[in-house]
Enzyme design. Structure first.
Site, PDB file in Angstrom:
ATOM      1  N   GLY A  46     -17.538 109.088  26.821  1.00  0.00           N
ATOM      2  CA  GLY A  46     -18.613 109.624  27.660  1.00  0.00           C
ATOM      3  C   GLY A  46     -19.574 110.380  26.757  1.00  0.00           C
ATOM      4  O   GLY A  46     -19.130 111.196  25.932  1.00  0.00           O
ATOM      5  N   ALA A  47     -20.874 110.093  26.922  1.00  0.00           N
ATOM      6  CA  ALA A  47     -21.865 110.575  25.950  1.00  0.00           C
ATOM      7  C   ALA A  47     -21.806 112.097  25.675  1.00  0.00           C
ATOM      8  O   ALA A  47     -21.639 112.510  24.519  1.00  0.00           O
ATOM      9  CB  ALA A  47     -23.255 110.135  26.385  1.00  0.00           C
ATOM     10  N   GLN A 194     -12.848 102.472  33.151  1.00  0.00           N
ATOM     11  CA  GLN A 194     -13.133 103.908  33.297  1.00  0.00           C
ATOM     12  C   GLN A 194     -13.310 104.289  34.771  1.00  0.00           C
ATOM     13  O   GLN A 194     -13.027 105.425  35.150  1.00  0.00           O
ATOM     14  CB  GLN A 194     -14.411 104.287  32.530  1.00  0.00           C
ATOM     15  CG  GLN A 194     -14.283 104.269  31.023  1.00  0.00           C
ATOM     16  CD  GLN A 194     -14.721 102.943  30.437  1.00  0.00           C
ATOM     17  OE1 GLN A 194     -14.619 101.912  31.090  1.00  0.00           O
ATOM     18  NE2 GLN A 194     -15.188 102.949  29.211  1.00  0.00           N
ATOM     19  N   ASP A 235     -26.095 106.753  28.259  1.00  0.00           N
ATOM     20  CA  ASP A 235     -25.692 107.021  26.873  1.00  0.00           C
ATOM     21  C   ASP A 235     -26.890 107.266  25.975  1.00  0.00           C
ATOM     22  O   ASP A 235     -26.785 107.949  24.963  1.00  0.00           O
ATOM     23  CB  ASP A 235     -24.863 105.860  26.331  1.00  0.00           C
ATOM     24  CG  ASP A 235     -23.481 105.911  26.934  1.00  0.00           C
ATOM     25  OD1 ASP A 235     -23.317 105.419  28.063  1.00  0.00           O
ATOM     26  OD2 ASP A 235     -22.580 106.504  26.307  1.00  0.00           O
TER      27      ASP A 235
END
Ligand code: MRU
Length: 348
Positions: A46-47, A194, A235
């Site tokens: 996750g960014a 996810q 992202d």
């Protein structure tokens, strides 16, 4: 709640997301190389979470360094930053956080011990800010959610993908807490699941009504009038508003447009890459084909089957209804609204 990533007694502790939801295991990492490996292997993903982990990786590398000469110490730190930058190419938050750490190194004039302290402090600040930013995204975004809405989301843009609270799930959390009686439809998000593993885990933990679907069911749900809007994370966002996010996001945005549904992107401004003019310039990570030929280590394709595994895709700005940031909701034309947002920040 749970802790995604933390700094404890000069180590980095993170929840192993590859094992969720079956097992809740916290890993204690004692070297920057272990942090880099955890980012590569999706132990943390996750960014924004990768950004926080990267910053903590630099701090960890620093506290473990024995050198006392400031110039040599700084040279070693730059190598560590380059090592952490080689882990995953798409989420710009990683590079944003590493640059923030590098600025501390470049601007420091005291002893190596005081630089170590400053780097730990900065990594913790990045983490704390991320949670506050997500809460602000949540409160701006919840205004777009009407009572009884069903929201479709993809991948995991929750507390697990950030330092806590989440971006897309931050909006969902806030709308739920405001008593809007919302329901969430969660794309499973192949290949690494996810959505099924992480987003469902987070939503169920909090008692937010959620229904899991496989990725190929989204069009049908929209056609049947079972979706009111789509919210995803990001992202990397180019200055023209093109959005890179988990593979499958572009498909969803196209479907949303075909059904005249709003398609919202929730992301901190640190996800906007001001050096990139369009989504075509965003590097797309290619992950191992085994993630496609296998599910959780079990082979589902014939032995030797060829497979491709781009981890992200780019949704063109024309399909995005709004970008929800911690500084407000951006609307098209994004070239103009993004430019204005950054100009405003510079003038502050
Ligand atoms: O490969 P992942 O799991 O790191 O991909 C994560 C996503 O695509 C998220 O949607 C994105 O990072 C936003 S997280 C707030």
């Amino acid at each position: 709640m749970f802790t995604t990533v933390d700094w404890r007694e000069n180590t980095v502790v993170m929840l192993d997301q590859t094992l969720l939801p079956r097992r809740v295991v916290y890993r204690r990492l004692r070297s920057w190389q272990a942090v880099a490996d955890a980012i590569k292997r999706l132990i943390i993903r996750g960014a924004p979470a990768i950004g926080v982990a990267g910053a903590m990786g630099v701090a960890l590398g620093a506290v473990r360094l024995k050198r006392k000469d400031p110039d040599g110490f700084k040279r070693e730190l730059k190598k560590i930053i380059r090592g952490l930058a080689r882990t995953r190419p798409t989420a710009v938050n990683l590079f944003w956080a590493l640059e923030r750490m590098e600025r501390i190194i470049d601007g420091h004039t005291g002893s190596t011990d005081s630089l170590k302290e400053r780097l730990v402090e900065e990594a913790l600040k990045i983490k704390k800010e991320d949670i506050e930013i997500n809460q602000r995204i949540g409160s701006y975004g919840a205004r777009l959610i009407k009572k009884n809405f069903t929201i479709l989301t993809h991948c995991n843009a929750g507390g697990l993908a950030t330092a806590g609270y989440g971006t897309a799930l931050g909006v969902i959390r806030r709308a739920h807490r405001e008593g809007k009686n919302i329901r969430v439809i969660v794309d499973e998000t192949r290949p690494v699941l996810q959505g099924a593993r992480l987003t469902m885990w987070e939503l169920m933990k909090e008692g937010i009504p959620a229904t899991l679907i496989t990725d190929n069911m989204a069009g049908h749900m929209m056609q049947k009038g079972m979706v009111d809007c789509v919210i995803v994370g990001a992202d990397r966002i180019a200055v023209n508003g093109d959005v890179a996010n988990k593979i499958g996001t572009y498909t969803l945005a196209t479907l949303a447009r075909a059904h005249r549904l709003p398609f919202y992107v929730a992301a901190p401004t640190s996800t906007i890459d001001i050096n990139i003019s369009s989504g075509q310039e965003i590097p797309i990570e290619e992950r191992p084909p085994a993630e496609v030929t296998h599910i959780q280590g079990v082979r589902i394709a014939p032995k030797g089957a060829e497979a491709k595994n781009p981890a992200f895709d780019v949704t063109p700005a024309r399909l995005v209804t709004a970008i929800i940031t911690e500084r407000g909701v951006l609307r098209p034309p994004f070239k103009k609204t993004i430019r204005e947002l950054f100009r405003e920040a510079r003038n502050r």
